[in-house]
Design an enzyme around this catalytic site. Structure first.
Site, PDB file in Angstrom:
ATOM      1  N   HIS A  32       2.642   3.387  -8.979  1.00  0.00           N
ATOM      2  CA  HIS A  32       2.665   1.849  -9.028  1.00  0.00           C
ATOM      3  C   HIS A  32       3.881   1.448 -10.136  1.00  0.00           C
ATOM      4  CE1 HIS A  32      -1.248   1.970  -7.319  1.00  0.00           C
ATOM      5  NE2 HIS A  32      -1.858   2.412  -8.499  1.00  0.00           N
ATOM      6  N   LEU A  55      11.460 -20.252  -4.474  1.00  0.00           N
ATOM      7  CA  LEU A  55      10.472 -19.276  -3.805  1.00  0.00           C
ATOM      8  C   LEU A  55       9.492 -19.429  -4.663  1.00  0.00           C
ATOM      9  CD1 LEU A  55       9.669 -16.809  -2.039  1.00  0.00           C
ATOM     10  CD2 LEU A  55      10.618 -15.537  -3.900  1.00  0.00           C
ATOM     11  N   ASP A  74       0.791  -1.223   0.083  1.00  0.00           N
ATOM     12  CA  ASP A  74      -0.012   0.087  -0.008  1.00  0.00           C
ATOM     13  C   ASP A  74       1.061   1.382  -0.182  1.00  0.00           C
ATOM     14  OD1 ASP A  74      -2.282   1.323   0.144  1.00  0.00           O
ATOM     15  OD2 ASP A  74      -2.758   0.839   2.040  1.00  0.00           O
TER      16      ASP A  74
HETATM   17  C1  FPP Z   1      -2.010   0.153  -3.227  1.00  0.00           C
HETATM   18  O1  FPP Z   1      -1.742   1.376  -3.354  1.00  0.00           O
HETATM   19  C2  FPP Z   1      -1.537  -0.644  -4.394  1.00  0.00           C
HETATM   20  C3  FPP Z   1      -2.283  -1.317  -5.339  1.00  0.00           C
HETATM   21  C4  FPP Z   1      -3.611  -1.189  -5.474  1.00  0.00           C
HETATM   22  C5  FPP Z   1      -1.422  -1.964  -6.446  1.00  0.00           C
HETATM   23  C6  FPP Z   1      -0.245  -2.696  -6.095  1.00  0.00           C
HETATM   24  C7  FPP Z   1       0.514  -3.014  -7.339  1.00  0.00           C
HETATM   25  C8  FPP Z   1       1.921  -2.821  -7.594  1.00  0.00           C
HETATM   26  C9  FPP Z   1       2.791  -2.691  -6.463  1.00  0.00           C
HETATM   27  C10 FPP Z   1       2.321  -3.308  -8.834  1.00  0.00           C
HETATM   28  C11 FPP Z   1       2.925  -4.650  -8.906  1.00  0.00           C
HETATM   29  C12 FPP Z   1       1.783  -5.287  -9.623  1.00  0.00           C
HETATM   30  C13 FPP Z   1       1.932  -6.454 -10.339  1.00  0.00           C
HETATM   31  C14 FPP Z   1       0.940  -6.547 -11.195  1.00  0.00           C
HETATM   32  C15 FPP Z   1       3.038  -7.638 -10.175  1.00  0.00           C
HETATM   33  P1  FPP Z   1      -2.590   2.561  -3.490  1.00  0.00           P
HETATM   34  O2  FPP Z   1      -2.586   2.743  -5.077  1.00  0.00           O
HETATM   35  O3  FPP Z   1      -3.855   2.419  -2.884  1.00  0.00           O
HETATM   36  O4  FPP Z   1      -1.986   3.791  -2.652  1.00  0.00           O
HETATM   37  P2  FPP Z   1      -2.431   4.909  -1.818  1.00  0.00           P
HETATM   38  O5  FPP Z   1      -3.560   4.266  -0.736  1.00  0.00           O
HETATM   39  O6  FPP Z   1      -1.374   5.592  -1.199  1.00  0.00           O
HETATM   40  O7  FPP Z   1      -3.398   5.563  -3.035  1.00  0.00           O
END
Ligand code: FPP
Length: 245
Positions: A39, A133, A22
């Site tokens: 992301h 892994l 997150d």
């Molecule tokens: C939450 O942060 C994150 C996500 C919903 C996406 C997580 C995805 C990645 C790290 C990319 C890796 C992905 C793959 C497909 C391998 P948020 O966007 O909710 O952050 P915020 O709460 O600060 O807005």
């Protein structure tokens, strides 16, 4: 998995670590960048954390990449996340395979574009015999949806009420065959499970850090594992030393 668990001090290295990645959006906002840049940075970090897990001897890493609720995000962001999954497989699969990483998917593939579904299935097939892994990618995953899916399967198979047990339900979850996570990490300070592994997390240890996911490096992972190593795991039972007449 087994219903009875040994109680006592946690192992030094958990065999299964699950991460709610997150804070990508806030990481980007702090820098005046679009959310997708967060992301992207999160994806680069994921590659580093996979490497760190291999080095540390973690056997399973589950990552929450896209929840069943994430379809409600703006179209551009949803499409960006689908694109990220595609390009991670394109760019990283060969190297992950050489490093002995097995890829698994949990969630529903049906809703993904056909070409991406094929890519995911091919990646799973290519790496299925790797055992250094296992990286379990939760994509279009929801814990409640997983339980609904398991119940559907059992009803379809004509299972009788007296045959229903915890292990039978576990055998129909997307995670069948994967041990429950000992440690669940959530970055960016939020203290909730957000529909992630709600069945499997029954006795997981939780670790929350204020670090945004793109900043959660190997040192942060080590801190989480060290904190886990200090936990006393009782699984609803009591320690021997607290069990004296
Ligand atoms: C939450 O942060 C994150 C996500 C919903 C996406 C997580 C995805 C990645 C790290 C990319 C890796 C992905 C793959 C497909 C391998 P948020 O966007 O909710 O952050 P915020 O709460 O600060 O807005």
């Amino acid at each position: 998995m087994s219903d009875t668990k040994p109680t006592g001090q946690a192992q030094a290295i958990p065999q299964h670590v699950a991460i709610i990645m997150d804070g990508n959006g806030r990481w980007a906002k702090k820098r005046g960048l679009p959310r997708l840049a967060g992301h992207q940075a999160g994806t680069e970090n994921l590659r580093r954390i996979i490497r760190a897990c291999v080095e540390l001897g973690v056997r399973y890493l589950t990552i929450y990449a896209f929840s069943t609720e994430n379809w409600g995000r703006p179209r551009e962001e949803v499409e960006g996340l689908l694109k990220i999954l595609e390009s991670v497989i394109e760019k990283e699969l060969r190297e992950l395979h050489e490093e002995g990483v097995q890829l698994r998917h949990i969630g529903r593939l049906e809703k993904l574009p056909a070409s991406l579904r094929t890519q995911v299935k091919n990646a799973i097939e290519l790496t299925k015999d790797n055992d250094r892994l296992t990286v379990v990618v939760a994509f279009n995953y929801g814990g409640k949806d997983e339980i609904v899916h398991a119940v559907e399967q059992l009803i379809r198979a004509g299972v009788k009420p007296e045959e229903v047990s915890e292990s039978l339900i576990a055998s129909q979850l997307f995670t069948a065959g994967i041990p429950d996570p000992e440690l669940i990490i959530r970055t960016s300070g939020e203290m909730r499970l957000s529909n992630f592994l709600i069945w499997q997390a029954a006795y997981s240890e939780y670790y929350v850090t204020p670090a945004y996911w793109p900043d959660f490096d190997k040192e942060e992972l080590q801190k989480a594992i060290d904190a886990y190593g200090l936990r006393n795991r009782r699984f609803g039972s009591v320690d021997d030393e607290n069990y004296k007449d």
